[in-house]
Design a protein around this motif. Structure first.
Motif, PDB file in Angstrom:
ATOM      1  N   GLY A  12       1.151  -1.546   9.775  1.00 28.32           N
ATOM      2  CA  GLY A  12      -0.126  -1.118   9.207  1.00 28.32           C
ATOM      3  C   GLY A  12      -1.246  -0.914  10.211  1.00 28.32           C
ATOM      4  O   GLY A  12      -2.397  -0.820   9.826  1.00 28.32           O
ATOM      5  N   LYS A  13      -0.884  -0.835  11.508  1.00 28.41           N
ATOM      6  CA  LYS A  13      -2.012  -0.638  12.413  1.00 28.41           C
ATOM      7  C   LYS A  13      -2.217   0.824  12.798  1.00 28.41           C
ATOM      8  O   LYS A  13      -3.261   1.191  13.286  1.00 28.41           O
ATOM      9  CB  LYS A  13      -1.887  -1.517  13.639  1.00 28.41           C
ATOM     10  CG  LYS A  13      -0.828  -1.149  14.613  1.00 28.41           C
ATOM     11  CD  LYS A  13      -0.888  -2.096  15.786  1.00 28.41           C
ATOM     12  CE  LYS A  13       0.464  -2.209  16.436  1.00 28.41           C
ATOM     13  NZ  LYS A  13       0.797  -3.540  16.863  1.00 28.41           N
ATOM     14  N   LEU A  14      -1.204   1.649  12.544  1.00 30.54           N
ATOM     15  CA  LEU A  14      -1.355   3.062  12.925  1.00 30.54           C
ATOM     16  C   LEU A  14      -2.575   3.675  12.259  1.00 30.54           C
ATOM     17  O   LEU A  14      -3.362   4.365  12.886  1.00 30.54           O
ATOM     18  CB  LEU A  14      -0.122   3.853  12.498  1.00 30.54           C
ATOM     19  CG  LEU A  14       1.136   3.698  13.324  1.00 30.54           C
ATOM     20  CD1 LEU A  14       2.160   4.696  12.850  1.00 30.54           C
ATOM     21  CD2 LEU A  14       0.799   3.928  14.778  1.00 30.54           C
ATOM     22  N   PHE A  46       0.857  -1.192   0.000  1.00 29.44           N
ATOM     23  CA  PHE A  46       0.000   0.000   0.000  1.00 29.44           C
ATOM     24  C   PHE A  46       0.883   1.228   0.000  1.00 29.44           C
ATOM     25  O   PHE A  46       2.078   1.133   0.274  1.00 29.44           O
ATOM     26  CB  PHE A  46      -0.993   0.027   1.176  1.00 29.44           C
ATOM     27  CG  PHE A  46      -0.382  -0.149   2.528  1.00 29.44           C
ATOM     28  CD1 PHE A  46       0.330   0.886   3.139  1.00 29.44           C
ATOM     29  CD2 PHE A  46      -0.520  -1.342   3.212  1.00 29.44           C
ATOM     30  CE1 PHE A  46       0.877   0.733   4.393  1.00 29.44           C
ATOM     31  CE2 PHE A  46       0.037  -1.510   4.479  1.00 29.44           C
ATOM     32  CZ  PHE A  46       0.742  -0.473   5.066  1.00 29.44           C
ATOM     33  N   ILE A  61       4.595   0.544   1.898  1.00 30.08           N
ATOM     34  CA  ILE A  61       5.236  -0.731   2.247  1.00 30.08           C
ATOM     35  C   ILE A  61       5.533  -1.496   0.964  1.00 30.08           C
ATOM     36  O   ILE A  61       4.641  -1.712   0.130  1.00 30.08           O
ATOM     37  CB  ILE A  61       4.327  -1.574   3.161  1.00 30.08           C
ATOM     38  CG1 ILE A  61       3.983  -0.810   4.440  1.00 30.08           C
ATOM     39  CG2 ILE A  61       4.951  -2.933   3.454  1.00 30.08           C
ATOM     40  CD1 ILE A  61       5.101  -0.661   5.457  1.00 30.08           C
ATOM     41  N   LYS A  93       9.409  13.874  13.272  1.00 26.44           N
ATOM     42  CA  LYS A  93       8.481  12.742  13.162  1.00 26.44           C
ATOM     43  C   LYS A  93       7.151  13.076  13.829  1.00 26.44           C
ATOM     44  O   LYS A  93       6.089  12.691  13.345  1.00 26.44           O
ATOM     45  CB  LYS A  93       9.114  11.507  13.802  1.00 26.44           C
ATOM     46  CG  LYS A  93       8.343  10.221  13.550  1.00 26.44           C
ATOM     47  CD  LYS A  93       8.443   9.775  12.106  1.00 26.44           C
ATOM     48  CE  LYS A  93       7.564   8.575  11.831  1.00 26.44           C
ATOM     49  NZ  LYS A  93       7.630   8.205  10.408  1.00 26.44           N
ATOM     50  N   VAL A 141      12.103   6.882  16.474  1.00 28.97           N
ATOM     51  CA  VAL A 141      11.711   8.250  16.102  1.00 28.97           C
ATOM     52  C   VAL A 141      10.357   8.644  16.686  1.00 28.97           C
ATOM     53  O   VAL A 141      10.039   9.825  16.787  1.00 28.97           O
ATOM     54  CB  VAL A 141      11.687   8.465  14.563  1.00 28.97           C
ATOM     55  CG1 VAL A 141      13.084   8.494  13.991  1.00 28.97           C
ATOM     56  CG2 VAL A 141      10.830   7.418  13.874  1.00 28.97           C
TER      57      VAL A 141
END
Ligand code: CMP
Length: 993
Positions: free
Chosen positions: A361-363, A324, A375, A471, A413
């Motif tokens: 991918g959970k953020l 993605f 990714i 960040k 970060v």
């Protein structure tokens, strides 16, 4: 071609497109040997239009005959028509506006401008290999098995007729399993069950060494046809004699290899099954596998078991496959089963690599935010477990790990921590993906928390605990810039989320404007920093940058426009935005308007600044700060709002020599002590090595640090500035005028009502309070010398507190008659009561603390004559200012008040100092954002207190209001505690014990 409902048709030659009108979405393409039109079986209407793509020849079967055939041979027919069932269910779902992947999950179809995450076809179709090429090991094992079959059971590989079609050199699933089991009898390799043998063939099928003839089925112990890779495109070579010898030798080894791979292959077969097809046993097998996965180790077994029922297998054959893109909507969470991926961020490139057992991918799912990174697979044949958002939210969101660490180039970060928060808004709205903006373009509307919705829901999400400034900004832009969806439904608003506000209130500590502006500009110029030219992504980034700036201006107010770096950044941003407006036609209209408003506000601010360039202040002899008009007289315009003291404003004050002669200086308020010292020394003809010192009325000498700013406003109530050489410092003495008054004002005070006094005091205190900028508290707490910005407004307000305290003590200690003192005591208690009612808690504290000063509290004769009612009232006041348990009483009461409030400022500063001294600003190189949050919490209290305009209920009109006003703005006090105590002792000598 498809006019009637009476037939089922097999393309005999040519290709057909199956389309779904009216939008003509091609659902699938059918080739030779496939069938369509099986809806005739249950008399249902056709769900798609079939269009020939080239010249075709078809075989047509009448409905009656087809139904009869079906009834007689259902086991054979099922395999033939099943692909069409899939097409049909897709068609149905498209009609309903849903998308169903062949794994069986359905979810809302993303709008066409979104980027649904691709699910690899290999994962969806269990018949397709999950590797691009077979591994050498399996290729060899396959070759050995084929050769052995040729040698010992050649009849297994032969041409077979199937539905008038010849299928060359194929084998039948059941026979293949039988053969393998036979080979193991008496051999060194033991195959215990058919299931094991199925797994061995499946291992070969997964890597494409064998395949189902029409690539529909995984390996099945059924009458289905499979073929070796060598025979796929026509007839492969027949093994030579040498091949046969070699195969005999390697046979047992090949069986061993396959036997070893069998369990995993079986497991994958199970995971590749659509969830609804998984049996209880399947779920148990998957569950056991999940027990060994690192990314899930923090989860309870019941969560893992639930996961076993919903997760999907996903494989990607080629290195460089994008799972993605950054900015996409997040629809799934991934765990790496095999292989590795790169995490890529625009403008940064690959920031880290994730390996087997890691997850990603959970953020986006937890924060309802766009993907923070792209990714990309970094090797061939990567395997993943995937949990889709709907299941993630149901099962995992609350069970997720407490902390998440994001790394770039091996360094942490961003450190996120799970929190429970309530969320308001419309469930399921995806605020980050559609057109934008705040409900109002009004320049002073504050977006956070401004949306009122009756829907509340508790959700877990991640809050920033620590991070690099860059960040954190990136994360903020991606997750916290509130965007409104175009259909009018509100976005999800985290009602308690203060990340953006905290960042803006505290950024001066860790990312001052000269760092923040260029970093924001980088985000704005996303199109120049990367090669991905997707308009939607670029425009969304630009919007967020502009909206961030807008919120910044709202939160920071004058300090924003006062900063020349920010002003020139605004100009640059506007120039770029106007160009982009032409480039991305129609997309950035709102942002152009927003920025135009900001530029307008900036210009107005600059005009004001220019017109008040002569804004000058003067420290009067009694230490009061007065604003001077252009003619040089002290200003007194009641109608004009008080202007904050700016860093660039000039201030006039005296600097004394050791011999008490003085010079008058005029410097900017933000001038350093060093500058003041130099110019004073110059004017007074002193040589180098001089000191700038505050001499207090007590005789105490406090040298200034060279870097200190706001020197003239930072003095104690009756303090004066001296310049002297090091050896003169001991000889410095306070000026006579520093002693303060020798006569009280009791007779004047007698003519003023307590109500009038409290009213005028509160109006004045409010003026002083509202011009204090939040940043000034930060400068004060983190070190006056560190920021080189004026803190004069805060100085004046704090000085006022001390002045009021000493006023009370001074007046009582200068009242020679007992009756006057009693009268004054009554008056001050009443004034305190009015101040409390006006929510002027700063003055209330000052007065009550003045009354509890030892010089007053010891006057027992006076206190004895205080009426019981007032004594009781005073006792209540004392309880309210009781500092025990961290001012608990006060905090409870103030928490219940609605703004406007003038808070007890010293306590706010104490809280901030406590947060500052008790917590490091940096933790292992990352900004400790928890500390920033604590600091901002105090600053937010300040903002809250003045979030409403002051509208005090005035006292009954009195003739002396103007005099009261003058009086309370020109209070003169003794601030020398020793002297006050002496006076008190003289008035009421200690009683003999
Ligand atoms: P998400 O934003 O959903 O999609 C991209 C994922 O990359 C993100 O969640 C994280 O799981 C993962 N990731 C790993 N390292 C980083 C990083 N340094 N910055 C952003 N995302 C990262």
């Amino acid at each position: 071609m498809y006019p009637r409902r009476y037939c089922s048709v097999w393309p005999h030659r040519g290709i057909y497109y199956v389309n779904n009108p009216p939008d003509s979405l091609t659902l699938c393409t059918l080739g030779i040997g496939t069938a369509f039109g099986d809806g005739v079986l249950n008399n249902s209407p056709h769900t798609a239009t079939v269009i020939t793509n080239e010249h075709c020849e078809l075989l047509r079967i009448e409905q009656r005959d087809f139904q009869e055939l079906w009834e007689r041979n259902p086991h054979l027919m099922e395999d033939i028509v099943s692909p069409l069932n899939t097409v049909r269910s897709l068609t149905d779902l498209h009609r309903r506006g849903e998308k169903k992947d062949t794994n069986g999950t359905s979810r809302n179809l993303p709008p066409s401008n979104k980027h649904p995450e691709p699910s690899s076809p290999e994962a969806r179709n269990p018949a397709l290999p999950i590797t691009q090429e077979p591994s050498a090991k399996l290729r060899r094992a396959g070759k050995v098995l084929r050769t052995m079959i040729f040698s010992h059971a050649p009849h297994l590989i032969r041409d077979r007729k199937y539905h008038m079609k010849t299928i060359r050199r194929c084998l039948v699933g059941t026979e293949m399993v039988d053969w393998l089991l036979q080979q193991a009898i008496g051999g060194a390799v033991r195959i215990h069950s058919r299931a094991q043998a199925i797994g061995m063939w499946q291992a070969l099928l997964e890597e494409g060494v064998i395949s189902h003839v029409s690539q529909e089925y995984q390996f099945k112990d059924k009458h289905l046809f499979y073929r070796f890779r060598e025979d796929q495109d026509g007839v492969g070579t027949t093994p030579s004699q040498d091949d046969r010898h070699l195969a005999e030798k390697e046979f047992q080894e090949s069986l061993t290899v396959l036997l070893q791979l069998s369990p995993e292959a079986i497991l994958r077969t199970i995971i590749r099954k659509p969830p609804e097809d998984r049996t209880a046993d399947d779920i148990e097998v998957i569950f056991e596998e999940l027990l060994h996965i690192k990314a899930l180790s923090h989860l309870s077994n019941s969560v893992k078991r639930e996961l076993a029922g919903v997760l999907f297998f996903e494989s990607h054959l080629r290195t460089g496959t994008v799972l993605f893109n950054q900015g996409d909507e997040g629809t799934s969470w991934y765990i790496i089963l095999r292989g590795s991926v790169d995490v890529v961020i625009y403008g940064k490139g690959v920031v880290c690599t994730l390996h087997e057992g890691d997850d990603f991918g959970k953020l986006a799912l937890v924060n309802d935010a766009p993907r923070a990174a792209t990714i990309v697979t970094r090797e061939d044949n990567c395997h993943f477990l995937r949990v889709d958002k709907i299941d993630f939210n149901r099962i995992l969101r609350d069970a997720e790990a407490n902390t998440v660490r994001l790394k770039e180039h091996g360094q942490d970060v961003l450190l996120l921590q799970k929190i429970l928060t309530d969320v308001r808004g419309v469930e399921g709205s995806h605020c980050h993906y559609n057109g934008c903006l705040y409900p109002s373009l009004g320049f002073y509307t504050f977006p956070i928390g401004s949306l009122v919705s009756s829907k509340f829901r508790l959700v877990t999400r991640y809050a920033v605990m620590a991070g690099t400034p860059q960040k954190m900004l990136e994360h903020l832009l991606e997750t916290r810039i509130d965007i409104r969806v175009e259909d009018g439904t509100g976005p999800l608003t985290y009602s308690k989320d203060t990340f953006l506000e905290d960042f803006l209130l505290t950024h001066v500590i860790f990312m001052p404007s000269h760092q923040l502006c260029p970093e924001l500009m980088k985000h704005y110029k996303v199109d120049s920093a990367n090669s991905r030219h997707e308009k939607e992504f670029i425009v969304a980034n630009k919007r967020r940058a502009v909206q961030f700036v807008h919120t910044w201006a709202i939160v920071v107010r004058e300090a924003f426009f006062e900063d020349p770096i920010i002003c020139s950044f605004l100009d640059d941003l506007q120039a770029l935005l106007l160009k982009d407006f032409e480039l991305y036609v129609g997309d950035l209209q709102m942002e152009v308007k927003l920025l135009a408003k900001m530029i307008d506000a900036k210009q107005r601010f600059q005009v004001d600044l220019a017109s008040s360039a002569s804004q000058r202040w003067k420290i009067s002899n009694s230490g009061q700060l007065e604003r001077l008009t252009s003619s040089g007289s002290a200003e007194e315009d009641e109608d004009e709002d008080r202007q904050p003291i700016k860093s660039t404003d000039e201030i006039i004050f005296r600097v004394y020599r050791a011999d008490q002669t003085y010079t008058t200086l005029k410097t900017p308020t933000a001038a350093t002590a060093e500058t003041i010292k130099r110019s004073a020394a110059d004017k007074l003809g002193l040589k180098d090595d001089v000191l700038l010192v505050e001499v207090r009325s007590t005789g105490e000498k406090v040298p200034f640090k060279d870097a200190e700013v706001s020197v003239p406003t930072g003095l104690s109530v009756n303090g004066k500035i001296f310049v002297c050489t090091a050896d003169q410092i001991d000889s410095l003495r306070p000026l006579p005028e520093q002693e303060g008054p020798s006569e009280g004002t009791g007779d004047v005070l007698e003519t003023f009502s307590s109500h009038d006094l409290a009213h005028q005091m509160s109006l004045y205190d409010w003026e002083l309070f509202t011009v204090v900028h939040e940043y000034e508290l930060t400068y004060q707490v983190f070190g006056r010398h560190q920021f080189r910005k004026s803190m004069s407004n805060l100085d004046v307000f704090l000085r006022r507190f001390n002045e009021l305290q000493f006023w009370v003590v001074t007046e009582l200690c200068l009242a020679s008659s007992l009756s006057r003192r009693v009268q004054l005591l009554r008056k001050f208690i009443k004034v305190a009561a009015y101040c409390r009612d006006y929510q002027n808690l700063n003055a209330f504290f000052a007065i009550v603390m003045g009354l509890s000063n030892v010089a007053v509290s010891r006057m027992s004769q006076t206190w004895e004559r205080l009426p019981g009612k007032l004594r009781k009232l005073y006792a209540d006041f004392e309880a309210l200012i009781d500092p025990s348990r961290n001012h608990r009483r006060y905090r409870i009461i103030v928490a219940k008040l609605a703004p406007p409030i003038i808070p007890f400022m010293p306590l706010l500063l104490k809280d901030m100092t406590f947060s500052h001294e008790g917590n490091k600003t940096y933790l292992e190189g990352l900004v400790n954002f928890e500390k920033m949050h604590m600091i901002a919490q105090t600053l937010r209290t300040l903002r809250y207190c003045r979030s409403q305009v002051l509208a005090l209920e005035p006292p009954p009109i009195s003739k002396v209001q103007q005099e009261v006003r003058e009086y309370i703005r020109n209070i003169k006090v003794i601030d020398n505690q020793r002297r006050l105590t002496q006076l008190s002792n003289t008035l009421e000598p200690r009683r003999p014990c």
